[in-house]
Each structure stands twice: as structure tokens, then as C-alpha cells.
Write a protein that holds these residues in place. Structure first.
Motif, mmCIF file in Angstrom:
data_model
loop_
_atom_site.group_PDB
_atom_site.id
_atom_site.type_symbol
_atom_site.label_atom_id
_atom_site.label_comp_id
_atom_site.label_asym_id
_atom_site.label_seq_id
_atom_site.Cartn_x
_atom_site.Cartn_y
_atom_site.Cartn_z
ATOM 1 N N THR A 57 0.792 -1.141 -0.128
ATOM 2 C CA THR A 57 0.178 -0.111 -0.098
ATOM 3 C C THR A 57 0.776 1.369 0.108
ATOM 4 O O THR A 57 2.204 1.204 0.577
ATOM 5 C CB THR A 57 -1.039 -0.012 1.151
ATOM 6 O OG1 THR A 57 -1.978 1.170 1.144
ATOM 7 C CG2 THR A 57 -0.120 0.302 2.528
ATOM 8 N N THR A 58 0.512 2.420 -0.642
ATOM 9 C CA THR A 58 0.894 3.662 -0.374
ATOM 10 C C THR A 58 -0.069 4.704 0.053
ATOM 11 O O THR A 58 -0.025 5.819 0.161
ATOM 12 C CB THR A 58 1.371 4.067 -1.914
ATOM 13 O OG1 THR A 58 0.470 4.321 -2.568
ATOM 14 C CG2 THR A 58 2.644 3.311 -2.344
ATOM 15 N N SER A 59 -1.279 3.971 0.323
ATOM 16 C CA SER A 59 -2.376 5.045 0.964
ATOM 17 C C SER A 59 -2.014 5.624 2.140
ATOM 18 O O SER A 59 -1.605 4.917 3.232
ATOM 19 C CB SER A 59 -3.473 4.082 1.099
ATOM 20 O OG SER A 59 -4.855 4.762 1.483
ATOM 21 N N PRO A 101 -8.337 -1.681 4.098
ATOM 22 C CA PRO A 101 -7.998 -3.043 4.702
ATOM 23 C C PRO A 101 -6.788 -3.736 4.127
ATOM 24 O O PRO A 101 -6.386 -3.699 2.926
ATOM 25 C CB PRO A 101 -9.372 -3.787 3.931
ATOM 26 C CG PRO A 101 -10.332 -2.464 3.673
ATOM 27 C CD PRO A 101 -9.336 -1.420 3.309
ATOM 28 N N VAL A 102 -6.111 -4.559 4.957
ATOM 29 C CA VAL A 102 -5.215 -5.477 4.530
ATOM 30 C C VAL A 102 -5.748 -6.516 3.946
ATOM 31 O O VAL A 102 -6.517 -7.240 4.583
ATOM 32 C CB VAL A 102 -4.299 -5.707 5.708
ATOM 33 C CG1 VAL A 102 -2.863 -6.692 5.190
ATOM 34 C CG2 VAL A 102 -3.603 -4.674 6.392
ATOM 35 N N GLY A 157 2.966 7.990 2.484
ATOM 36 C CA GLY A 157 2.702 7.633 1.085
ATOM 37 C C GLY A 157 3.406 6.899 0.390
ATOM 38 O O GLY A 157 3.365 6.934 -0.570
ATOM 39 N N ASN A 158 4.567 6.523 1.196
ATOM 40 C CA ASN A 158 5.698 5.742 0.240
ATOM 41 C C ASN A 158 5.316 4.352 0.562
ATOM 42 O O ASN A 158 4.273 4.004 1.404
ATOM 43 C CB ASN A 158 6.984 5.845 1.160
ATOM 44 C CG ASN A 158 7.690 7.339 0.806
ATOM 45 O OD1 ASN A 158 7.328 7.863 -0.290
ATOM 46 N ND2 ASN A 158 8.254 7.884 1.637
ATOM 47 N N LEU A 210 -8.357 -5.856 9.934
ATOM 48 C CA LEU A 210 -6.968 -5.447 9.872
ATOM 49 C C LEU A 210 -7.039 -4.296 8.817
ATOM 50 O O LEU A 210 -7.100 -4.505 7.687
ATOM 51 C CB LEU A 210 -5.811 -6.250 9.731
ATOM 52 C CG LEU A 210 -4.692 -5.788 9.955
ATOM 53 C CD1 LEU A 210 -4.188 -5.271 11.428
ATOM 54 C CD2 LEU A 210 -3.464 -6.825 9.833
ATOM 55 N N GLN A 211 -6.690 -3.221 9.337
ATOM 56 C CA GLN A 211 -6.418 -1.970 8.292
ATOM 57 C C GLN A 211 -5.027 -1.405 8.519
ATOM 58 O O GLN A 211 -4.280 -1.464 9.546
ATOM 59 C CB GLN A 211 -7.393 -0.774 8.547
ATOM 60 C CG GLN A 211 -8.809 -1.371 8.366
ATOM 61 C CD GLN A 211 -9.736 -0.054 8.514
ATOM 62 O OE1 GLN A 211 -9.655 0.815 9.380
ATOM 63 N NE2 GLN A 211 -10.721 0.029 7.824
ATOM 64 N N TRP A 212 -4.322 -0.764 7.395
ATOM 65 C CA TRP A 212 -3.330 -0.185 7.324
ATOM 66 C C TRP A 212 -3.242 1.252 6.717
ATOM 67 O O TRP A 212 -3.938 1.291 5.688
ATOM 68 C CB TRP A 212 -2.258 -1.090 7.002
ATOM 69 C CG TRP A 212 -2.181 -1.624 5.442
ATOM 70 C CD1 TRP A 212 -3.131 -1.491 4.642
ATOM 71 C CD2 TRP A 212 -1.016 -2.435 5.022
ATOM 72 N NE1 TRP A 212 -2.907 -2.115 3.367
ATOM 73 C CE2 TRP A 212 -1.610 -2.620 3.557
ATOM 74 C CE3 TRP A 212 0.154 -2.773 5.290
ATOM 75 C CZ2 TRP A 212 -0.884 -3.517 2.539
ATOM 76 C CZ3 TRP A 212 0.790 -3.254 4.292
ATOM 77 C CH2 TRP A 212 0.411 -3.826 3.031
ATOM 78 N N GLN A 213 -2.133 1.989 6.821
ATOM 79 C CA GLN A 213 -1.922 3.076 6.026
ATOM 80 C C GLN A 213 -0.313 3.544 6.133
ATOM 81 O O GLN A 213 0.249 3.108 6.972
ATOM 82 C CB GLN A 213 -2.582 4.283 6.795
ATOM 83 C CG GLN A 213 -2.137 4.778 7.899
ATOM 84 C CD GLN A 213 -3.012 6.225 8.256
ATOM 85 O OE1 GLN A 213 -2.414 6.538 9.707
ATOM 86 N NE2 GLN A 213 -3.801 6.645 7.918
ATOM 87 N N SER A 214 0.113 4.281 5.090
ATOM 88 C CA SER A 214 1.377 4.665 5.060
ATOM 89 C C SER A 214 1.402 6.151 5.028
ATOM 90 O O SER A 214 1.063 6.935 4.334
ATOM 91 C CB SER A 214 1.873 4.418 3.641
ATOM 92 O OG SER A 214 3.033 5.069 3.564
ATOM 93 N N PRO A 215 1.738 6.640 6.412
ATOM 94 C CA PRO A 215 1.534 8.122 6.759
ATOM 95 C C PRO A 215 2.387 9.078 5.906
ATOM 96 O O PRO A 215 1.853 9.965 5.588
ATOM 97 C CB PRO A 215 2.200 8.216 8.344
ATOM 98 C CG PRO A 215 2.005 6.833 8.769
ATOM 99 C CD PRO A 215 2.191 5.930 7.463
#
Length: 162
Positions: free
Chosen positions: A46-48, A53-54, A140-141, A133-138
Motif C-alpha cells: 500500500t501507499t495509501s 483493509p489489508v 505515502g511511500n 485489519l487496516q493499514w496506512q502509510s503516513p
């Protein structure tokens, strides 16, 4: 009389402080009947900067009382945040305790991540709950989950497959 008022005020303040400390912590005990597991060996990325969702890391179950959600993964790339979103049968959605966590990878290559969330699930009767399970790239990388697993421990009337 003044000493008595000071003493009563002091006791009230100490008791109030102790109550505040107790109110901010929690605990409990749950008998366990079921352990549901999912794992992934195909890398996902992800880059979001938004929570997403994972893929593959979800559980749809019927539970009584608190639920323990354990996640471990091999991750590479940018710093990443994870959280568990819980949606109950009434459609109310909450972030499971203790909330979102941030994982900053050390050095180059991949690093292991493990964390446990608790879904409070205070109901004493069985009810449906969906965990994601959710994730994020703070930044954006790109963040890469190379492989991982999720186990969900809970009690219910009848264990069901995920």
C-alpha cells in the motif's frame, strides 16, 4: 475543625485520583472456545495515506465477551500504521483497543511486526462481529506486507470457520 476539613479534602483528592487511574485502565477474563486463523504468503503493498483493509486479514464471527486479535507480519518499506476495525451486528464501527499502532522498520530489508488488540465486546450473549485489519502509510511511500497471520481468540456457543 480546619484540620478535619483539610484531612477530608486530602482523602477526597487521593480517592479521586485513584478513581481516575482505574477509569483509564481495564481488564477482564474470558474463557476461550475458539481460535480462528488466517495467513497470507503472497506479498501485498500500500501507499495509501488513508486507512485501507489489508487483503485477507479479516474475521467474521459470533462471540461472547472480549476478543483477542493477534497479528504478526514480515514488513518492508516505509513506516506503517495498523489498526483493527470492529463492526458489530448493529452496524456500529469502532477501533479495537488500544487503537492504532505505528511500526517503523529498522535498517534495510524486512522486519517482523507483532501486536495484540482487544475488542471489548461487553455482550454476555452471542452476537455477530466483523473484524478487519487496516493499514496506512503516513508518508505515502510504499509499504509491503511480505507474509503474515492473524489469530482471533474468543468464546461463543459454536465455533465457525472464517
Amino acid at each position: 475543625m480546619r484540620k478535619l476539613i483539610v484531612a477530608i479534602t486530602t482523602v477526597a483528592l487521593v480517592a479521586g485520583f485513584a478513581w481516575t487511574v482505574v477509569a483509564e485502565t481495564g481488564g477482564g477474563r474470558t474463557p476461550l472456545d475458539c481460535m480462528d486463523t488466517v495467513w497470507q504468503t503472497t506479498p501485498v503493498s500500500t501507499t495509501s495515506t488513508q486507512w485501507t483493509p489489508v487483503p485477507g486479514f479479516r474475521a467474521d464471527l459470533v462471540a461472547i465477551f472480549p476478543i483477542a486479535i493477534n497479528v504478526s507480519a514480515l514488513v518492508s518499506g516505509a513506516p506503517v500504521r495498523f489498526r483493527i476495525m470492529s463492526t458489530n451486528v448493529g452496524g456500529q464501527t469502532f477501533v479495537s483497543e488500544p487503537g492504532a499502532t505505528r511500526f517503523v522498520l529498522g535498517g534495510s530489508g524486512s522486519n517482523s511486526f507483532a501486536y495484540q488488540w482487544i475488542e471489548r465486546n461487553q455482550s454476555a450473549s452471542p452476537h455477530a462481529i466483523f473484524l478487519q485489519l487496516q493499514w496506512q502509510s503516513p508518508s505515502g511511500n510504499a509499504v509491503h506486507l511480505l507474509r503474515g497471520d492473524m489469530s482471533v481468540l474468543y468464546t461463543t456457543d459454536v465455533c465457525q470457520e472464517l
